[in-house]
Design an enzyme around this catalytic site. Structure first.
Site, PDB file in Angstrom:
ATOM      1  N   GLY A 436       0.834  -1.192   0.000  1.00  0.00           N
ATOM      2  CA  GLY A 436       0.000   0.000   0.000  1.00  0.00           C
ATOM      3  C   GLY A 436       0.866   1.237   0.000  1.00  0.00           C
ATOM      4  O   GLY A 436       0.600   2.215  -0.691  1.00  0.00           O
ATOM      5  N   ALA A 437       1.927   1.195   0.807  1.00  0.00           N
ATOM      6  CA  ALA A 437       2.860   2.318   0.902  1.00  0.00           C
ATOM      7  C   ALA A 437       4.051   1.854   1.714  1.00  0.00           C
ATOM      8  O   ALA A 437       4.001   0.798   2.330  1.00  0.00           O
ATOM      9  CB  ALA A 437       2.196   3.511   1.597  1.00  0.00           C
ATOM     10  N   GLU A 439       7.249   3.394   4.321  1.00  0.00           N
ATOM     11  CA  GLU A 439       7.625   4.588   5.087  1.00  0.00           C
ATOM     12  C   GLU A 439       9.099   4.986   5.013  1.00  0.00           C
ATOM     13  O   GLU A 439       9.613   5.568   5.968  1.00  0.00           O
ATOM     14  CB  GLU A 439       7.273   4.353   6.547  1.00  0.00           C
ATOM     15  CG  GLU A 439       8.123   3.294   7.263  1.00  0.00           C
ATOM     16  CD  GLU A 439       7.504   1.918   7.281  1.00  0.00           C
ATOM     17  OE1 GLU A 439       6.644   1.666   6.415  1.00  0.00           O
ATOM     18  OE2 GLU A 439       7.884   1.104   8.119  1.00  0.00           O
ATOM     19  N   ASN A 440       9.803   4.717   3.904  1.00  0.00           N
ATOM     20  CA  ASN A 440      11.204   5.141   3.795  1.00  0.00           C
ATOM     21  C   ASN A 440      11.362   6.537   4.383  1.00  0.00           C
ATOM     22  O   ASN A 440      10.580   7.435   4.077  1.00  0.00           O
ATOM     23  CB  ASN A 440      11.633   5.190   2.333  1.00  0.00           C
ATOM     24  CG  ASN A 440      11.183   3.978   1.562  1.00  0.00           C
ATOM     25  OD1 ASN A 440      11.544   2.875   1.895  1.00  0.00           O
ATOM     26  ND2 ASN A 440      10.328   4.194   0.561  1.00  0.00           N
ATOM     27  N   GLU A 472       1.810   5.991   7.464  1.00  0.00           N
ATOM     28  CA  GLU A 472       3.217   6.114   7.070  1.00  0.00           C
ATOM     29  C   GLU A 472       3.912   7.240   7.832  1.00  0.00           C
ATOM     30  O   GLU A 472       5.083   7.131   8.178  1.00  0.00           O
ATOM     31  CB  GLU A 472       3.331   6.347   5.558  1.00  0.00           C
ATOM     32  CG  GLU A 472       2.700   5.275   4.696  1.00  0.00           C
ATOM     33  CD  GLU A 472       3.065   3.861   5.103  1.00  0.00           C
ATOM     34  OE1 GLU A 472       4.222   3.626   5.494  1.00  0.00           O
ATOM     35  OE2 GLU A 472       2.183   2.976   5.042  1.00  0.00           O
ATOM     36  N   HIS A 475       4.943   6.145  11.206  1.00  0.00           N
ATOM     37  CA  HIS A 475       6.171   5.340  11.162  1.00  0.00           C
ATOM     38  C   HIS A 475       7.431   6.190  11.266  1.00  0.00           C
ATOM     39  O   HIS A 475       8.483   5.682  11.642  1.00  0.00           O
ATOM     40  CB  HIS A 475       6.257   4.603   9.823  1.00  0.00           C
ATOM     41  CG  HIS A 475       5.618   3.253   9.824  1.00  0.00           C
ATOM     42  ND1 HIS A 475       5.858   2.301  10.791  1.00  0.00           N
ATOM     43  CD2 HIS A 475       4.763   2.673   8.947  1.00  0.00           C
ATOM     44  CE1 HIS A 475       5.170   1.195  10.491  1.00  0.00           C
ATOM     45  NE2 HIS A 475       4.491   1.401   9.391  1.00  0.00           N
TER      46      HIS A 475
HETATM   47 ZN   LIG Z   1       3.314   0.172   8.279  1.00  0.00          ZN
END
Ligand SMILES: [Zn+2]
Length: 1031
Positions: A436-437, A439-440, A472, A475
């Site tokens: 989904g995504a 979090e870099n 994100e 995170h």
């Molecule tokens: Zn996550």
């Protein structure tokens, strides 16, 4: 990260979307604290290492280790599906026109074909020969020291594997040694998007923690062309790199010992291909407005793929700083975690971009870089430049994300009392993206559907985008700034980010009405955790597949649920917040485990609540409690036991939980002031009520992670109360009663008659969460009956649902609707009505589709109704083709995805086959959507057997695209098997998965699938007579 829930089914549990795959970037770490920031590891001499079997099978003399069959666990019944849409299926379809009406297998699935037999015999001969060779060879062949004297007193001798060059590889464990740690990486990358390859140079500065002669790190599919090494002030020299591909490890073995406190530098030059899957440094493409193919490259490293882009110490506890340089063509741009500091023209006509060295120590899985031609919009928020990037033609869909991210960043800065530590925060929509995504740190990557929304988008679509962004962003603190030490505690990242996403949205965007979604998510987490195949929140992780499998509902949704329970239980509004601020500050830049969190919360507890003692019972054992209420006048006895869906007595557990029970009574039942608390730590406990109390309801608003059984009288009293006035309980409490009674029916504690009895009150129900929960639960049963071809019961179930909810369905409108909860209610009701072929619904949906088609893009279908409308359209031959054309031309991704689900809901066998194949090919339908396609196909009667065959036939290609254990594979297995309920299907599923061996047979989701089928089978056997009688 946010694993994307491809379970299309739901307008409901879209929260699952957050499951796993997106990450944010690491947070600020004071470099001065650098050394302290690194956890100290005990010195480990390679000679002490005990051989760890899995995956280097040939090295274990004479033992065919882990070939034993997966332990058969017992199962239970719950078909707990997320989907809401009842599939259209006319009985005519299935019997006559349909070639796939197989019930019992035509041939015994256990009889192998001639080819299989030959292969098996050959295989056995080879195994036998190797076993003999290994047995007769001197045992020391594979040991580091060659032939030593046998030492009978040493039970384990290290057995080292062979490197690719034939030499012994000096390390024999899955986890890396702790003798050296990386301090900084200088990465130079030169991607070639024409040839889909790249070259790179990685310079790793390391510090020696314990005397050692070896350096072991990770590298996967990288062709290392040159390696040099420098110790302290010594000269730089060439070194040989040994590689052990099975564990994706490389090693440098030195002649002299490095001493603790020394520093050293390893420089590695390498080349590799850009990955064709969705992890590592991978290539992606899209078709622009003019119809040209545009190529780009992006990264997805969590959990184990940074090693595919550069050699590194690829475990979360090895935090370091990174300085990254990437070359590109002049018409491309590059992005990475940090802001760009300079661009230098190179002699070959390319440009090299250099990024600031990270101001924080971060784990390798948070590193990211992108080479593409995206365009941004930006805004300053406090000290941070926030930007949203997309492909140029979708720029107009980025405003909502920018605004949302900015508001949430401000919220988190103030809520955590620690500012986001980087100068920039990019959110990038990538055309090909599986999770989904992710979090870099500083460079969050998204699917286009989870970041881009149009101005006209419905609040439900905005809710999805806001949820993923909130997850994100959370995170950036939970995961990036403070990181779990190892993947066993992944929930510290994911449970927290999931909880924070709901909490932050409730505060910052109250109109998005996120509460219902979170409630549905908690129900689904309970359903999954009731299985014997579930696992403790914090659980052992010893191989790559187990790492992948941690990205599941337990880490995300159960993690979030128990945090909510704790927050509700801690007295005083800010206790929980103070505790997590304390935790974030104390461990900023460091790695932690679960106990660190509980200790921080205990420290700030005003009344010295022992948080550790209570919460360990929720994180160290799997499952959750069933609380049974029995009442004698004013005396109420509460008893707890493990809510385990199994018929097997052998799996009975004596687990106890420390349960913060809440309850309300008919004296006061709605507001928070009504809540009464009772701590149930032992097997049973007693509380006193006034005799006059007519009923009590436990688990106020379902904030606790347990299920309640009220006994016959208790249930009857609650049902009577609701029948006279639904408003005596909050809608969350009503939904919780519905969820709990269905669960108890699966457990065999209440009859299905009692379930139907409670549902009688629903004639007066109008709120979204009780209605959607009831429809979802009935839908599960409906689909099981459908797949078993219990035609008369299917017809009666349909009649029952239309009878119970018909007037509510008729009351729904088809125009634009602003309220999120009304949209949720409407899409669930109309989705059900149309899938049950309710005439009025079908006509309205067809008319809307026709109008939409004829308007040439000028009219719009309300966002919450698009799914219903496209699904109805897809059932007609002509409109399916129209829909396919729209799918190929529409640019708006949320709408596109709903069209795809519509297309996949067809009951036409030829089209089902076509769409499955197209999803695998990846041209017209992106392969990232294949899990969604499969789960939608499986909902329908026409496709679920096709889908199961498709998965078996294409298994190797599937695990090439989606790693074993990953969320995508979990979804595929679950979709394909969760509606089976016969012995024949159980045998087939078991036969197929056990034939996979190391290609997936050990996955937890396989155990879950088998368990679910057995439970379905048991539930059906037990309840079919009841259904005959009562429906
Ligand atoms: Zn996550």
């Amino acid at each position: 990260m946010d694993p994307f829930d491809s379970n299309a089914a739901a307008n409901l549990p879209r929260n699952m979307i957050e499951n796993s795959m997106f990450e944010e970037e690491p947070d600020v770490v004071d470099l001065a604290k650098d050394s302290a920031a690194f956890p100290t590891f005990p010195a480990l001499d390679p000679d002490e290492v005990v051989y760890e079997p899995r995956s280097s099978r040939l090295l274990v003399r004479g033992l065919g280790e882990n070939d034993m069959d997966e332990d058969d666990e017992d199962c239970e019944s719950s078909a707990r599906l997320l989907g809401m849409s009842f599939m259209n299926r006319s009985s005519a379809h299935r019997s006559s026109s349909f070639p796939y009406t197989r019930q019992a297998p035509p041939r015994s699935c256990s009889r192998p074909s001639a080819r299989t037999t030959v292969v098996c015999v050959l295989f056995l001969v080879i195994v036998a020969s190797m076993t003999m060779v290994l047995y007769f060879l001197p045992g020391c062949t594979f040991t580091k020291a060659g032939c030593r004297k046998t030492n009978k007193t040493t039970p384990f001798e290290p057995v080292y594997p062979l490197s690719t060059n034939g030499k012994l590889f000096p390390w024999a464990q899955f986890r890396l040694p702790r003798s050296v740690r990386p301090v900084n990486y200088d990465l130079t990358l030169n991607p070639d998007l024409n040839n889909m390859t790249f070259t790179g140079r990685t310079v790793i500065t390391m510090s020696v923690l314990h005397n050692t002669k070896i350096i072991v790190l990770h590298s996967a599919h990288l062709n290392i062309t040159k390696a040099t090494f420098k110790l302290g002030d010594q000269e730089t020299r060439d070194v040989t790199v040994l590689e052990y591909q099975t564990r994706q490890q490389i090693a440098v073995q030195l002649s002299e010992e490095m001493k603790a406190g020394q520093s050293c530098v390893l420089t590695l030059d390498y080349s590799a291909s850009l990955s064709h899957t969705y992890d590592g440094f991978y290539n992606s493409s899209y078709i622009d407005k003019e119809g040209n193919k545009r190529v780009l490259a992006a990264t997805q490293f969590e959990p184990l793929s940074a090693r595919k882009a550069f050699p590194c110490f690829d475990e979360p506890a090895f935090k370091a700083t990174f300085l990254i340089k990437i070359s590109r063509k002049s018409n491309y741009t590059t992005l990475s975690n940090m802001p760009q500091v300079k661009s230098t023209p190179l002699p070959n006509g390319l440009v090299q971009d250099e990024f600031e060295k990270t101001s924080v120590n971060m784990s390798t899985y948070l590193v990211a870089f992108i080479v593409a031609d995206f365009t941004p919009i930006s805004k300053n928020v406090s000290e941070t430049l926030v930007s949203v990037y997309s492909v140029p033609e979708k720029k107009e869909h980025t405003d909502y994300a920018l605004d949302t991210a900015s508001k949430l960043l401000e919220f988190y800065n103030s809520f955590f009392e620690i500012n986001y530590p980087l100068k920039k925060l990019d959110l990038v929509a990538i055309p090909d993206f599986l999770a989904g995504a992710m979090e870099n740190w500083g460079l969050i990557t998204f699917r286009e559907t989870t970041l881009l929304v149009g101005n006209q988008s419905s609040p439900l679509e905005k809710q999805l985008v806001a949820s993923v962004i909130a997850h994100e962003l959370a995170h950036q603190w939970f995961g990036n700034l403070v990181t779990m030490s190892w993947w066993n505690d992944l929930w510290l990242n994911e449970g927290f980010a999931t909880y924070m996403q709901y909490m932050s949205l409730q505060t910052v965007f109250p109109t998005l009405d996120i509460g219902n979604l979170f409630l549905a998510v908690r129900f689904r987490a309970l359903d999954k955790d009731a299985l014997n195949s579930s696992h403790a929140v914090s659980t052992e992780v010893n191989n790559p597949e187990q790492v992948e499998e941690m990205f599941d509902s337990v880490s995300y949704e159960k993690g979030a649920s128990i945090l909510m329970m704790l927050n509700t239980w801690l007295p005083g509004k800010q206790q929980f917040r103070k505790g997590i601020i304390q935790y974030l500050k104390q461990f900023s830049g460091l790695n932690t485990d679960t106990d660190d969190l509980w200790n921080s919360l205990t420290q700030v507890s005003a009344q010295h609540h022992n948080v550790s003692e209570m919460m360990r019972s929720w994180t160290s054992q799997k499952g959750f409690p069933l609380v049974t209420v029995s009442r004698q006048g004013g005396q109420v006895t509460l008893t707890q036991e493990h809510f385990l869906l199994t018929s097997d007595k052998a799996t009975y557990t004596s687990s106890l939980w420390n349960i913060p029970v809440t309850y309300v009574t008919d004296n006061c039942s709605l507001g928070p002031e009504c809540i009464q608390m009772f701590n149930l730590k032992t097997k049973s406990g007693t509380l006193e009520l006034p005799e006059s109390v007519k009923w009590l309801k436990l688990n106020y608003r379902n904030t606790g992670f347990y299920i309640v059984h009220y006994g016959d009288e208790g249930w009857a009293a609650l049902k009577d109360a609701l029948s006279s006035n639904v408003q005596v309980l909050t809608q969350e409490d009503r939904a919780s009663l519905i969820h709990n009674i269905f669960a108890l029916s699966r457990l065999g504690r209440v009859s299905f008659y009692q379930v139907l009895n409670l549902l009688k009150y629903m004639s007066n129900e109008t709120e979204s969460c009780p209605v959607t929960e009831a429809l979802l639960q009935l839908n599960v049963i409906y689909r099981l009956l459908d797949k078993r071809q219990e035609d008369s019961l299917v017809a009666r179930m349909k009649h029952y649902i239309l009878y119970r909810f018909g007037s509510l369905m008729d009351n729904q409108t088809w125009g634009e609707e602003e309220s999120v909860s009304k949209q949720e209610l409407r899409s669930a009701l109309l989705g059900s009505a149309c899938s049950l072929n309710q005439e009025n619904c079908i006509q309205q949906a067809k008319a809307l589709f026709k109008h939409y088609d004829e308007s040439n893009g000028t009219s719009r279908i309300p966002g919450d109704l698009q799914q219903v409308v496209f699904t109805v359209a897809a059932q007609s031959n002509e409109d399916w083709l129209t829909l396919l054309h729209m799918y190929q031309t529409v640019t708006y991704d949320a709408e596109k995805r709903k069209m795809l689900r519509g297309l996949a809901s067809t009951q036409d066998a030829r089209r089902i086959v076509w769409i499955l194949k197209a999803g695998l090919r990846g041209d017209i339908i992106q392969t990232q959507e294949l899990p969604l396609v499969i789960s939608t196909v499986c909902n329908g009667f026409a496709g679920y057997l096709f889908a199961w065959d498709f998965i078996q036939e294409n298994w190797d290609r599937l695990i090439e695209k989606f790693p074993i254990g990953s969320y995508a594979i979990q979804t595929i297995i679950k979709s394909a098997t969760s509606q089976f309920s016969t012995q024949a299907h159980l045998d087939r599923v078991q036969g197929f998965f056990s034939s996979l061996k190391e290609r997936g047979s050990q996955m937890r989701s396989v155990q879950e699938a088998l368990e679910t089928i057995r439970l379905n089978q048991r539930w059906m056997d037990k309840n079919l007579p009841t259904l005959q009688k009562w429906l």
